[in-house]
Design a protein around this motif. Structure first.
Motif: not given
Ligand SMILES: Cc1cc2nc3c(=O)[nH]c(=O)nc-3n(C[C@H](O)[C@H](O)[C@H](O)COP(=O)(O)O)c2cc1C
Length: 147
Positions: A82, A84, A98, A102, A106, A111-112, A116
């Motif tokens: 995961d 962020v 970001s 991101h 992805t 997994r986000a 962002p």
């Protein structure tokens, strides 16, 4: 839950945001390691399920060295993570670092946990209220984690 907060910084603003996020997550009982890119390698990502990744925006992108570290980490540690991403940037300049990172992560299958996150720098300093907002983002991340 174990988390890695990894950041790059030139003037210390992204570091302040990273540390505020890390502290807020830690205060919710999680095990957080907060590391600077220049002192780190791919091995620091191994076996850590959640990555929080932050870079200054430079010409609309994360720093080259940060992006290189993250993409190498994905190669070494795999996509079962995961994440962020966040960036620091000027208020009136578009394209945060970001957003690109991101999208890249992805696309690779990581997994986000959230969209962002952007933090504003004015001159060489973090804008008023942004450190508190970083703590809020940390608390929001913590609320999305398994205990
Ligand atoms: C060479 C350079 C390029 C930059 N390019 C951008 C940009 O494209 N967009 C933006 O919003 N901010 C840009 N900035 C502002 C940086 O994002 C800001 O200095 C950074 O957030 C500071 O983070 P740090 O204190 O962690 O180094 C740039 C700054 C420099 C010095």
């Amino acid at each position: 839950m174990r988390l890695l907060v990894m950041y790059d910084t030139y003037y210390g603003n992204t570091e302040l945001v990273a540390q505020a996020i890390a502290k807020a997550i830690e205060e919710r009982g999680h095990q957080v390691e907060c590391r600077r890119q220049s002192d780190s390698g791919e091995e620091d990502f191994m076996g850590v399920p959640v990555w929080v990744l932050g870079s200054p925006t430079r010409w609309g992108r994360p720093t080259f060295r940060f992006r290189t570290l993250i993409l190498n980490a994905v190669k070494e540690a795999g996509v079962d993570h995961d994440f962020v991403v966040f960036d620091t940037r000027f208020a009136k300049v578009h394209a945060g670092a970001s957003d690109r990172l991101h999208r890249a992560l992805t696309r690779k299958g990581l997994r986000a946990l959230m969209p962002p996150q952007h933090f504003t720098v004015e001159g060489r300093r973090l804008a008023a209220g942004e450190e508190e907002r970083a703590r809020e983002v940390g608390r929001a991340i913590a609320s999305l984690l398994r205990p």
